[in-house]
Motif scaffolding. Structure first.
Motif, PDB file in Angstrom:
ATOM      1  N   LEU A   1       1.861   5.887   1.179  1.00  0.00           N
ATOM      2  CA  LEU A   1       2.286   4.486   1.040  1.00  0.00           C
ATOM      3  C   LEU A   1       3.087   4.282  -0.249  1.00  0.00           C
ATOM      4  CD1 LEU A   1      -0.863   2.695   2.448  1.00  0.00           C
ATOM      5  CD2 LEU A   1       1.414   2.792   3.489  1.00  0.00           C
TER       6      LEU A   1
ATOM      7  N   THR B   1      -2.598   2.644   6.883  1.00  0.00           N
ATOM      8  CA  THR B   1      -3.469   1.506   6.582  1.00  0.00           C
ATOM      9  C   THR B   1      -4.751   1.554   7.406  1.00  0.00           C
ATOM     10  OG1 THR B   1      -2.265   0.065   8.134  1.00  0.00           O
ATOM     11  CG2 THR B   1      -1.584   0.016   5.806  1.00  0.00           C
ATOM     12  N   ARG B   2      -4.687   2.122   8.599  1.00  0.00           N
ATOM     13  CA  ARG B   2      -5.913   2.263   9.402  1.00  0.00           C
ATOM     14  C   ARG B   2      -6.901   3.169   8.677  1.00  0.00           C
ATOM     15  NH1 ARG B   2      -5.002   4.635  15.021  1.00  0.00           N
ATOM     16  NH2 ARG B   2      -4.484   6.414  13.713  1.00  0.00           N
TER      17      ARG B   2
ATOM     18  N   LEU C   1      -1.651  -5.623   6.284  1.00  0.00           N
ATOM     19  CA  LEU C   1      -2.342  -4.666   7.149  1.00  0.00           C
ATOM     20  C   LEU C   1      -3.708  -4.254   6.600  1.00  0.00           C
ATOM     21  CD1 LEU C   1       0.687  -2.430   8.181  1.00  0.00           C
ATOM     22  CD2 LEU C   1      -0.620  -3.958   9.677  1.00  0.00           C
ATOM     23  N   LEU C   2      -3.870  -4.366   5.279  1.00  0.00           N
ATOM     24  CA  LEU C   2      -5.152  -4.048   4.641  1.00  0.00           C
ATOM     25  C   LEU C   2      -6.059  -5.271   4.511  1.00  0.00           C
ATOM     26  CD1 LEU C   2      -4.045  -1.608   1.788  1.00  0.00           C
ATOM     27  CD2 LEU C   2      -5.086  -1.033   3.994  1.00  0.00           C
TER      28      LEU C   2
ATOM     29  N   LYS D   1      -8.463  -0.922  -2.244  1.00  0.00           N
ATOM     30  CA  LYS D   1      -7.257  -1.499  -1.643  1.00  0.00           C
ATOM     31  C   LYS D   1      -6.447  -2.263  -2.686  1.00  0.00           C
ATOM     32  CE  LYS D   1      -9.327  -1.985   2.938  1.00  0.00           C
ATOM     33  NZ  LYS D   1      -9.746  -2.957   3.969  1.00  0.00           N
TER      34      LYS D   1
ATOM     35  N   CYS E   1      -2.818   6.945   0.332  1.00  0.00           N
ATOM     36  CA  CYS E   1      -2.297   6.246  -0.854  1.00  0.00           C
ATOM     37  C   CYS E   1      -0.954   6.842  -1.287  1.00  0.00           C
ATOM     38  CB  CYS E   1      -3.291   6.318  -2.014  1.00  0.00           C
ATOM     39  SG  CYS E   1      -4.757   5.309  -1.779  1.00  0.00           S
TER      40      CYS E   1
ATOM     41  N   LEU F   1       3.542   1.968   9.317  1.00  0.00           N
ATOM     42  CA  LEU F   1       2.572   2.020   8.223  1.00  0.00           C
ATOM     43  C   LEU F   1       1.132   1.989   8.720  1.00  0.00           C
ATOM     44  CD1 LEU F   1       4.320  -0.563   5.861  1.00  0.00           C
ATOM     45  CD2 LEU F   1       4.383   1.928   5.701  1.00  0.00           C
TER      46      LEU F   1
ATOM     47  N   VAL G   1       1.924  -3.927   3.683  1.00  0.00           N
ATOM     48  CA  VAL G   1       0.706  -3.136   3.487  1.00  0.00           C
ATOM     49  C   VAL G   1      -0.463  -4.057   3.137  1.00  0.00           C
ATOM     50  CG1 VAL G   1      -0.412  -1.419   1.990  1.00  0.00           C
ATOM     51  CG2 VAL G   1       1.876  -0.983   2.911  1.00  0.00           C
TER      52      VAL G   1
ATOM     53  N   LEU H   1      -7.081   3.673   5.485  1.00  0.00           N
ATOM     54  CA  LEU H   1      -7.599   2.926   4.333  1.00  0.00           C
ATOM     55  C   LEU H   1      -8.597   1.860   4.759  1.00  0.00           C
ATOM     56  CD1 LEU H   1      -4.259   2.786   2.409  1.00  0.00           C
ATOM     57  CD2 LEU H   1      -6.353   3.856   1.584  1.00  0.00           C
ATOM     58  N   ASN H   2      -8.345   1.177   5.861  1.00  0.00           N
ATOM     59  CA  ASN H   2      -9.295   0.172   6.344  1.00  0.00           C
ATOM     60  C   ASN H   2     -10.615   0.815   6.746  1.00  0.00           C
ATOM     61  OD1 ASN H   2      -7.939  -2.275   5.972  1.00  0.00           O
ATOM     62  ND2 ASN H   2      -6.717  -1.942   7.811  1.00  0.00           N
TER      63      ASN H   2
END
Length: 146
Positions: free
Chosen positions: A32, A87-88, A130-131, A99, A29, A83, A127, A90-91
């Motif tokens: 980003l 984001t990976r 990607l999320l 998110k 976080c 990015l 982002v 976070l996913n």
């Protein structure tokens, strides 16, 4: 990859998996948000302050923890080629609500200097894609930050 780096940084033997995952979320976080802050090629003090206060509020961090996370986030953002690394993470670890909260925080960073650039908006849109955040949530996050 980010999780592995974080485990190495914290020492995987002495750190519980839940704590490592939580720190990975914080780091992703923060990285980003820094990407948004520097998207317009200048990082204003108000944007740095916004990142610090948002991390403090969102994750209940103390000043030392925020300092450690932000330093690591800047290093990670500088070293990252895209990015996707963030984001990976976070996913893998974040809920849909987390998110959406991240997007709102990113909008607040972008608007902290009262000058929303198209580059900042582009980073946030990328982002969000990607999320896998729906466009309606992207717009709602923008409106809540305004």
């Amino acid at each position: 990859m980010l999780l592995k780096k974080l485990k190495d940084l914290l020492g995987s033997e002495s750190t519980a998996t839940g704590e490592v995952e939580h720190r990975a979320l914080e780091l992703a976080c923060a990285a980003l948000m820094f990407e948004v802050a520097r998207a317009d090629f200048t990082v204003e003090t108000t944007e740095q302050d916004a990142v610090t206060s948002l991390l403090t509020a969102q994750f209940n961090l103390g000043a030392d923890e925020v300092s450690t996370i932000t330093e690591a986030a800047v290093e990670q953002a500088d070293a990252a080629t895209c990015l996707f690394e963030f984001t990976r993470t976070l996913n893998d670890l974040a809920s849909a609500e987390q998110k959406r909260n991240l997007l709102a925080m990113m909008w607040r960073v972008a608007m902290a200097d009262n000058d929303l650039s198209r580059y900042e908006e582009h980073v946030i849109r990328k982002v969000a894609d990607l999320l896998y955040v729906p466009h309606g949530d992207f717009i709602a996050a923008k409106q809540s930050a305004m």
